[in-house]
Design a protein around this motif. Structure first.
Motif, PDB file in Angstrom:
ATOM      1  N   THR A   1     -12.265  -6.398  15.977  1.00 46.02           N
ATOM      2  CA  THR A   1     -11.572  -5.774  15.168  1.00 46.02           C
ATOM      3  C   THR A   1     -11.737  -5.052  14.810  1.00 46.02           C
ATOM      4  N   GLU A   2     -11.336  -3.666  14.383  1.00 48.06           N
ATOM      5  CA  GLU A   2     -11.628  -3.266  13.277  1.00 48.06           C
ATOM      6  C   GLU A   2     -10.637  -2.065  12.633  1.00 48.06           C
ATOM      7  N   TYR A   3     -10.748  -2.526  10.735  1.00 49.21           N
ATOM      8  CA  TYR A   3      -9.825  -1.925  10.073  1.00 49.21           C
ATOM      9  C   TYR A   3     -10.015  -1.154   9.766  1.00 49.21           C
ATOM     10  N   VAL A   4      -9.525   0.118  10.607  1.00 49.32           N
ATOM     11  CA  VAL A   4      -9.767   1.525  10.338  1.00 49.32           C
ATOM     12  C   VAL A   4      -9.835   2.384   8.537  1.00 49.32           C
ATOM     13  N   LYS A   5      -8.293   1.636   8.691  1.00 43.98           N
ATOM     14  CA  LYS A   5      -8.022   1.892   7.190  1.00 43.98           C
ATOM     15  C   LYS A   5      -7.084   1.094   6.855  1.00 43.98           C
ATOM     16  N   THR A   6      -7.286   0.479   4.963  1.00 47.02           N
ATOM     17  CA  THR A   6      -6.749  -0.678   4.755  1.00 47.02           C
ATOM     18  C   THR A   6      -7.028  -0.794   3.376  1.00 47.02           C
ATOM     19  N   CYS A   7      -5.209  -0.908   2.611  1.00 50.66           N
ATOM     20  CA  CYS A   7      -4.947  -0.191   1.753  1.00 50.66           C
ATOM     21  C   CYS A   7      -4.304  -1.415   0.855  1.00 50.66           C
ATOM     22  N   LEU A   8      -4.493  -2.158  -0.033  1.00 53.19           N
ATOM     23  CA  LEU A   8      -4.198  -3.418  -0.754  1.00 53.19           C
ATOM     24  C   LEU A   8      -3.555  -3.175  -2.736  1.00 53.19           C
ATOM     25  N   THR A   9      -3.042  -2.933  -2.756  1.00 51.14           N
ATOM     26  CA  THR A   9      -3.015  -3.556  -4.383  1.00 51.14           C
ATOM     27  C   THR A   9      -2.411  -4.555  -5.010  1.00 51.14           C
ATOM     28  N   LEU A  10      -2.851  -5.386  -5.562  1.00 52.61           N
ATOM     29  CA  LEU A  10      -2.690  -6.537  -6.178  1.00 52.61           C
ATOM     30  C   LEU A  10      -2.982  -6.566  -7.563  1.00 52.61           C
ATOM     31  N   THR A  11      -2.470  -7.934  -7.982  1.00 53.69           N
ATOM     32  CA  THR A  11      -2.085  -8.240  -9.514  1.00 53.69           C
ATOM     33  C   THR A  11      -3.057  -8.956  -9.514  1.00 53.69           C
ATOM     34  N   GLU A  12      -3.317  -9.462 -11.037  1.00 53.95           N
ATOM     35  CA  GLU A  12      -4.898 -10.467 -11.165  1.00 53.95           C
ATOM     36  C   GLU A  12      -4.224 -11.457 -10.811  1.00 53.95           C
ATOM     37  N   ALA A  13      -3.040 -12.288 -11.301  1.00 57.83           N
ATOM     38  CA  ALA A  13      -2.461 -13.404 -10.294  1.00 57.83           C
ATOM     39  C   ALA A  13      -2.756 -13.379  -8.619  1.00 57.83           C
ATOM     40  N   GLU A  14      -2.036 -12.153  -7.589  1.00 60.27           N
ATOM     41  CA  GLU A  14      -2.116 -12.429  -6.506  1.00 60.27           C
ATOM     42  C   GLU A  14      -3.611 -12.165  -6.134  1.00 60.27           C
ATOM     43  N   MET A  15      -4.611 -11.647  -6.803  1.00 58.47           N
ATOM     44  CA  MET A  15      -5.929 -11.599  -6.683  1.00 58.47           C
ATOM     45  C   MET A  15      -6.824 -13.096  -5.704  1.00 58.47           C
TER      46      MET A  15
END
Length: 195
Positions: free
Chosen positions: A7-21
């Protein structure tokens, strides 16, 4: 059923808060994937995901205000690890382009805000659309709003015609000024509605 090679994640964008991290790392740890977090000098974080086979995926989250943003790509052979990354993209409303690679073909998935919006099959370089999300409700809402504005414009034109008739019937200058003020307001409203 065909055996997935990778499985190739060609482009992945995630934005997390401290709690979500913390939740992000916990998602992997609960499924037996070892996680290791390293902080860098600028406040960014590097997360290393390691499965039982020893396969590693390194994700770099750059500090952006009070959030951490990860934009990158990786290739994963272990189906369990690939599935957990998919769950993370979905759970944390990420965007991604994912290729599931099989011996004779590739399935391409496009995620927007955690949901699959498009699936394509790629065979010998040719793309065949399998699924595409259509925002029917959103399209209908936009159409309704568009018609609502058109109805308002029609009502303004009717009122302008009434005021022009009233102005023509008015014999006093004060009465004509009052009508002119109302016409000016309606002209401005018409300008706003047509914009």
């Amino acid at each position: 059923m065909a055996q997935r090679l990778a499985t190739e994640y060609v482009k992945t964008c995630l934005t997390l808060t401290e709690a979500e991290m913390i939740q992000f790392m916990k998602l992997f740890e609960e499924q037996g994937v070892h996680t290791e977090g390293k902080a860098t000098g600028d406040g960014s974080r590097e997360i290393v995901l390691r499965d039982d086979s020893g396969e590693e995926v390194v994700l770099t989250f750059l500090k952006q205000g009070d959030r951490y943003a990860c934009e990158g790509s990786c290739r994963v052979s272990d189906p369990k690890l690939a599935n957990l990354i998919r769950k993370a993209v979905s759970q944390f409303k990420g965007d991604a382009i994912v290729n599931r690679i099989y011996p004779a073909f590739t399935m391409k998935y496009v995620y927007k805000r955690g949901s699959v919006v498009q699936i394509s099959e790629i065979v010998s370089g040719k793309h065949k659309l399998v699924y595409e999300y259509k925002d029917t409700v959103g399209q209908l809402e936009r159409l309704y709003r568009q018609q609502h504005v058109e109805q308002q414009i029609s009502q303004v034109y009717v009122r302008i015609d009434e005021l022009l008739d009233e102005r023509n019937r008015s014999e006093s200058a004060a009465g004509q000024r009052t009508v002119d003020e109302q016409l000016a307001r309606l002209a401005h409203k018409l300008f706003e509605l047509e914009a």
